[in-house]
Design a protein around this motif. Structure first.
Motif, PDB file in Angstrom:
ATOM      1  N   ALA A 129     -20.442  34.988  38.581  1.00 34.71           N
ATOM      2  CA  ALA A 129     -19.618  35.514  39.664  1.00 34.71           C
ATOM      3  C   ALA A 129     -18.573  34.493  40.097  1.00 34.71           C
ATOM      4  CB  ALA A 129     -20.503  35.904  40.848  1.00 34.71           C
ATOM      5  N   THR A 130     -18.986  33.223  40.226  1.00 33.76           N
ATOM      6  CA  THR A 130     -18.041  32.215  40.694  1.00 33.76           C
ATOM      7  C   THR A 130     -16.997  31.897  39.637  1.00 33.76           C
ATOM      8  OG1 THR A 130     -19.788  31.308  42.109  1.00 33.76           O
ATOM      9  CG2 THR A 130     -17.859  29.929  41.740  1.00 33.76           C
ATOM     10  N   THR A 131     -17.394  31.878  38.371  1.00 30.60           N
ATOM     11  CA  THR A 131     -16.410  31.677  37.310  1.00 30.60           C
ATOM     12  C   THR A 131     -15.438  32.851  37.234  1.00 30.60           C
ATOM     13  OG1 THR A 131     -17.755  30.176  35.992  1.00 30.60           O
ATOM     14  CG2 THR A 131     -16.140  31.484  34.798  1.00 30.60           C
ATOM     15  N   ALA A 132     -15.909  34.054  37.477  1.00 32.52           N
ATOM     16  CA  ALA A 132     -15.007  35.208  37.513  1.00 32.52           C
ATOM     17  C   ALA A 132     -13.995  35.062  38.640  1.00 32.52           C
ATOM     18  CB  ALA A 132     -15.808  36.493  37.678  1.00 32.52           C
ATOM     19  N   ALA A 133     -14.438  34.525  39.772  1.00 31.83           N
ATOM     20  CA  ALA A 133     -13.505  34.288  40.875  1.00 31.83           C
ATOM     21  C   ALA A 133     -12.436  33.278  40.489  1.00 31.83           C
ATOM     22  CB  ALA A 133     -14.277  33.799  42.105  1.00 31.83           C
ATOM     23  N   VAL A 134     -12.847  32.225  39.786  1.00 28.50           N
ATOM     24  CA  VAL A 134     -11.896  31.223  39.315  1.00 28.50           C
ATOM     25  C   VAL A 134     -10.897  31.857  38.346  1.00 28.50           C
ATOM     26  CG1 VAL A 134     -11.665  29.142  37.891  1.00 28.50           C
ATOM     27  CG2 VAL A 134     -13.380  29.240  39.718  1.00 28.50           C
ATOM     28  N   ARG A 135     -11.371  32.700  37.442  1.00 25.95           N
ATOM     29  CA  ARG A 135     -10.478  33.345  36.479  1.00 25.95           C
ATOM     30  C   ARG A 135      -9.462  34.236  37.191  1.00 25.95           C
ATOM     31  NH1 ARG A 135     -13.840  36.284  32.397  1.00 25.95           N
ATOM     32  NH2 ARG A 135     -14.162  34.169  31.623  1.00 25.95           N
ATOM     33  N   LEU A 136      -9.940  34.977  38.190  1.00 28.83           N
ATOM     34  CA  LEU A 136      -9.026  35.814  38.960  1.00 28.83           C
ATOM     35  C   LEU A 136      -7.951  34.972  39.635  1.00 28.83           C
ATOM     36  CD1 LEU A 136     -10.993  38.583  40.917  1.00 28.83           C
ATOM     37  CD2 LEU A 136      -9.091  38.895  39.338  1.00 28.83           C
ATOM     38  N   ALA A 137      -8.374  33.886  40.250  1.00 27.31           N
ATOM     39  CA  ALA A 137      -7.412  33.023  40.944  1.00 27.31           C
ATOM     40  C   ALA A 137      -6.381  32.456  39.982  1.00 27.31           C
ATOM     41  CB  ALA A 137      -8.159  31.894  41.661  1.00 27.31           C
ATOM     42  N   ASP A 159     -17.889  25.444  32.095  1.00 27.01           N
ATOM     43  CA  ASP A 159     -17.252  24.160  31.794  1.00 27.01           C
ATOM     44  C   ASP A 159     -16.429  23.603  32.946  1.00 27.01           C
ATOM     45  OD1 ASP A 159     -18.369  24.517  29.331  1.00 27.01           O
ATOM     46  OD2 ASP A 159     -16.485  24.554  28.201  1.00 27.01           O
ATOM     47  N   TRP A 160     -15.712  24.468  33.660  1.00 30.94           N
ATOM     48  CA  TRP A 160     -14.800  23.984  34.705  1.00 30.94           C
ATOM     49  C   TRP A 160     -15.539  23.181  35.770  1.00 30.94           C
ATOM     50  CZ3 TRP A 160     -15.547  25.548  39.756  1.00 30.94           C
ATOM     51  CH2 TRP A 160     -16.345  26.676  39.955  1.00 30.94           C
ATOM     52  N   PHE A 161     -16.855  23.459  35.967  1.00 29.18           N
ATOM     53  CA  PHE A 161     -17.621  22.680  36.938  1.00 29.18           C
ATOM     54  C   PHE A 161     -18.505  21.623  36.271  1.00 29.18           C
ATOM     55  CE2 PHE A 161     -21.583  21.903  39.247  1.00 29.18           C
ATOM     56  CZ  PHE A 161     -21.051  21.220  40.335  1.00 29.18           C
ATOM     57  N   ILE A 162     -19.266  21.998  35.240  1.00 33.96           N
ATOM     58  CA  ILE A 162     -20.215  21.056  34.634  1.00 33.96           C
ATOM     59  C   ILE A 162     -19.491  19.853  34.040  1.00 33.96           C
ATOM     60  CG2 ILE A 162     -21.980  20.781  32.845  1.00 33.96           C
ATOM     61  CD1 ILE A 162     -22.917  22.346  35.258  1.00 33.96           C
ATOM     62  N   ALA A 163     -18.239  20.010  33.653  1.00 36.68           N
ATOM     63  CA  ALA A 163     -17.464  18.870  33.134  1.00 36.68           C
ATOM     64  C   ALA A 163     -17.335  17.757  34.157  1.00 36.68           C
ATOM     65  CB  ALA A 163     -16.073  19.335  32.705  1.00 36.68           C
ATOM     66  N   THR A 164     -17.519  18.078  35.439  1.00 35.89           N
ATOM     67  CA  THR A 164     -17.363  17.081  36.500  1.00 35.89           C
ATOM     68  C   THR A 164     -18.677  16.419  36.887  1.00 35.89           C
ATOM     69  OG1 THR A 164     -17.742  18.615  38.363  1.00 35.89           O
ATOM     70  CG2 THR A 164     -15.518  18.517  37.431  1.00 35.89           C
ATOM     71  N   THR A 165     -19.795  16.819  36.266  1.00 32.66           N
ATOM     72  CA  THR A 165     -21.111  16.320  36.647  1.00 32.66           C
ATOM     73  C   THR A 165     -21.569  15.208  35.712  1.00 32.66           C
ATOM     74  OG1 THR A 165     -22.434  17.795  35.224  1.00 32.66           O
ATOM     75  CG2 THR A 165     -21.629  18.692  37.335  1.00 32.66           C
ATOM     76  N   GLY A 166     -22.792  14.766  35.914  1.00 35.72           N
ATOM     77  CA  GLY A 166     -23.375  13.742  35.060  1.00 35.72           C
ATOM     78  C   GLY A 166     -23.923  14.265  33.760  1.00 35.72           C
ATOM     79  N   MET A 167     -23.711  15.546  33.444  1.00 34.52           N
ATOM     80  CA  MET A 167     -24.197  16.136  32.188  1.00 34.52           C
ATOM     81  C   MET A 167     -23.077  16.887  31.478  1.00 34.52           C
ATOM     82  SD  MET A 167     -27.977  17.514  33.363  1.00 34.52           S
ATOM     83  CE  MET A 167     -28.332  18.282  31.778  1.00 34.52           C
ATOM     84  N   PRO A 168     -21.971  16.215  31.104  1.00 25.01           N
ATOM     85  CA  PRO A 168     -20.833  16.912  30.505  1.00 25.01           C
ATOM     86  C   PRO A 168     -20.918  17.075  28.983  1.00 25.01           C
ATOM     87  CG  PRO A 168     -20.250  14.640  30.860  1.00 25.01           C
ATOM     88  CD  PRO A 168     -21.663  14.791  31.362  1.00 25.01           C
ATOM     89  N   ALA A 169     -22.056  16.735  28.389  1.00 24.02           N
ATOM     90  CA  ALA A 169     -22.167  16.813  26.931  1.00 24.02           C
ATOM     91  C   ALA A 169     -21.843  18.226  26.440  1.00 24.02           C
ATOM     92  CB  ALA A 169     -23.577  16.414  26.486  1.00 24.02           C
ATOM     93  N   GLY A 170     -21.071  18.298  25.361  1.00 23.88           N
ATOM     94  CA  GLY A 170     -20.733  19.579  24.762  1.00 23.88           C
ATOM     95  C   GLY A 170     -19.531  20.260  25.362  1.00 23.88           C
ATOM     96  N   ILE A 171     -18.908  19.639  26.353  1.00 23.80           N
ATOM     97  CA  ILE A 171     -17.761  20.243  27.024  1.00 23.80           C
ATOM     98  C   ILE A 171     -16.496  19.482  26.643  1.00 23.80           C
ATOM     99  CG2 ILE A 171     -16.723  20.783  29.258  1.00 23.80           C
ATOM    100  CD1 ILE A 171     -19.562  20.919  30.401  1.00 23.80           C
ATOM    101  N   PRO A 172     -15.463  20.166  26.179  1.00 25.47           N
ATOM    102  CA  PRO A 172     -14.207  19.478  25.835  1.00 25.47           C
ATOM    103  C   PRO A 172     -13.668  18.690  27.033  1.00 25.47           C
ATOM    104  CG  PRO A 172     -14.167  21.751  25.060  1.00 25.47           C
ATOM    105  CD  PRO A 172     -15.383  21.612  25.916  1.00 25.47           C
ATOM    106  N   ARG A 173     -13.184  17.492  26.763  1.00 23.13           N
ATOM    107  CA  ARG A 173     -12.701  16.627  27.844  1.00 23.13           C
ATOM    108  C   ARG A 173     -11.572  17.279  28.644  1.00 23.13           C
ATOM    109  NH1 ARG A 173     -13.896  12.716  23.962  1.00 23.13           N
ATOM    110  NH2 ARG A 173     -11.795  12.828  23.056  1.00 23.13           N
ATOM    111  N   VAL A 174     -10.819  18.153  28.006  1.00 23.64           N
ATOM    112  CA  VAL A 174      -9.702  18.799  28.700  1.00 23.64           C
ATOM    113  C   VAL A 174     -10.197  19.638  29.875  1.00 23.64           C
ATOM    114  CG1 VAL A 174      -9.697  20.856  27.234  1.00 23.64           C
ATOM    115  CG2 VAL A 174      -7.587  20.122  28.373  1.00 23.64           C
ATOM    116  N   SER A 175     -11.443  20.119  29.819  1.00 22.82           N
ATOM    117  CA  SER A 175     -11.970  20.931  30.923  1.00 22.82           C
ATOM    118  C   SER A 175     -12.033  20.132  32.207  1.00 22.82           C
ATOM    119  CB  SER A 175     -13.359  21.472  30.567  1.00 22.82           C
ATOM    120  OG  SER A 175     -13.286  22.387  29.496  1.00 22.82           O
ATOM    121  N   ALA A 176     -12.460  18.869  32.101  1.00 18.77           N
ATOM    122  CA  ALA A 176     -12.533  18.024  33.288  1.00 18.77           C
ATOM    123  C   ALA A 176     -11.153  17.780  33.886  1.00 18.77           C
ATOM    124  CB  ALA A 176     -13.209  16.702  32.951  1.00 18.77           C
TER     125      ALA A 176
END
Length: 444
Positions: A129-137, A159-176
């Motif tokens: 739901a929250t990612t859908a809100a981000v996509r809409l925005a 990715d848009w959120f987990i890239a900012t945490t201490g567990m970003p493995a598997g997420i492209p750096r561009v997401s952060a």
């Protein structure tokens, strides 16, 4: 259950089940916050059943439970009206080739309960739901960057959120690079975050409040500042919605965000989340729009009738019983009882309750006053030994005076261990093994 009945018998059934889960399921649980590493090593019960405010593990031990279902079981386990309504829907089939009439009824109930919003779409978990809100925005603004409140712990598994945490493995750096943060309660901090990415921020994402209420005028100012910068405001009500108030914490505080996401307490543990918002924004996810259409939420199970029946039953119970007010009252009694026994033990500056009474958490501080996972392990283990599961002190409306008495006595006895550990300068003898670890921990 007698007050602070110490659980002494073997937990081998839970240990065997936990080991089997770890073999079959990464992390041994389907939510990191329920993982084995979030509990003391020798006190991590596997639950067999629950009723009201109590649960029983696979070894037959009974516990008073707090934080039920990660705050989702707001009315207590196996609530009779919820179960009755769910059973009635199960008998009619739960998923069809076209929308069911239950989806209309649930949407109307939601928009009546949350009158600040004009359209709603249901899903199964908060992250979607929250990612859908981000996509809409992003679609509405034509921008890519998301500004998140850095003091709020979790928004999505995407990715848009987990890239900012201490567990970003598997997420492209561009997401952060597409996410920036700002501090809660600090308008200058938000202003600087927006200025540093001028013309790029699609949305400002935050909760209404967590441990401390918003400063006077802050929430309205957030909306005004975001709008002045061309960004939308998304409020995450996963924790606060249907707990602070049936209409949501944003409505309780007089805030008017563009989009709001709900989950957890909506359906007493059944899987329902919601994205709600202004009509002109939400219609971008439908075929009626004259703008470029957004692929919003498209979930096979979003309209499952039994979960929507659970949601509707929860709304009915909350209206009849004034659940939000009851949660505040129960939580207030719990706070007073716990703080009294902690004060009696001389530990008021080491075991600290925080948050709104309906959503209490505890901080465990070491000899220096710093937050300590080791002392959290000691504290949770002491409560578990005495029949209380408490990853937090978040209440359900099923808790009663006897449960609070059990809890207070368990805290009283655990404080004896806590004080001894402080005197020793070492909590390890009372931890039962390794320390509890933070959820966002990238290595063992």
């Amino acid at each position: 259950m007698s007050p602070a009945r110490e659980i002494r018998s073997s937990t081998s059934g839970s240990e065997r089940a936990a080991a089997a889960l770890a073999w079959c399921v990464p992390g041994g649980a389907h939510t990191y916050a329920k993982g084995q590493d979030q509990y003391p090593e020798d006190r991590a019960p596997i639950i067999a059943r629950g009723l009201g405010s109590h649960v029983w593990d696979v070894d037959g031990h009974e516990y008073v439970e707090y934080g039920s279902g990660l705050r989702s079981v707001v009315l207590g386990h196996a609530h009779p009206l919820v179960n009755e309504r769910v059973a009635a829907e199960l008998a009619k089939g739960v998923n069809f080739a076209r929308p069911s009439i239950a989806e209309l009824a649930a949407a109307e109930d939601f928009l009546t309960a949350v009158p600040t919003m004009e359209m709603v779409k249901f899903a199964k978990n908060g992250s979607d739901a929250t990612t859908a809100a981000v996509r809409l925005a992003r679609a509405v603004t034509g921008r890519d960057v998301v500004a998140i409140c850095g003091d709020h712990p979790f928004f999505s598994t995407d990715d848009w959120f987990i890239a900012t945490t201490g567990m970003p493995a598997g997420i492209p750096r561009v997401s952060a690079e597409l996410t920036t943060s700002f501090p809660y309660g600090d308008l200058d901090g938000l202003r600087e975050a927006l200025r540093s990415r001028a013309g790029q921020v699609a949305a400002v994402v935050l909760e209404v409040e967590t441990m401390t209420p918003a400063p006077d005028g802050y929430l309205d100012a957030v909306v005004d500042l975001a709008h002045d910068e061309g960004a939308l405001v998304i409020v995450d009500e996963m924790i606060t919605g249907f707990r602070w108030d049936l209409a949501g914490a944003h409505a309780l505080r007089g805030m008017r965000p563009d989009l709001v996401t709900f989950g957890k307490a909506m359906a007493n543990g059944f899987s329902v989340s919601a994205l709600a918002g202004r009509r002109d924004i939400m219609e971008r996810g439908g075929p009626e729009t004259d703008e470029e259409r957004v692929f919003l939420l498209s979930t096979t199970h979003g309209g499952e009738t039994h979960s929507l029946a659970a949601f509707r039953a929860c709304v009915e119970v909350q209206r009849q019983e004034g659940t939000s007010a009851r949660l505040l009252e129960i939580g207030g009694r719990l706070r007073r009882a716990v703080e009294e026994v902690v004060a009696d033990a001389g530990l008021s500056d080491r075991v600290v309750l925080r948050g709104r009474d309906c959503n209490l958490v505890f901080a465990t501080l070491d000899e220096t006053g710093a937050p300590s996972q080791e002392y959290r392990t000691l504290f949770m283990r002491g409560l578990l030994r005495r029949g209380v599961i408490a990853p937090s002190f978040v209440v359900s409306s099923a808790l009663d005076a006897a449960d609070i008495e059990v809890t207070a006595q368990a805290v009283r006895e655990t404080c004896i261990d806590y004080a001894a550990a402080l005197d020793r300068g070492d909590p390890s003898p009372w931890m039962g093994g390794r320390s509890i670890r933070p959820v966002f921990s990238h290595r063992r």
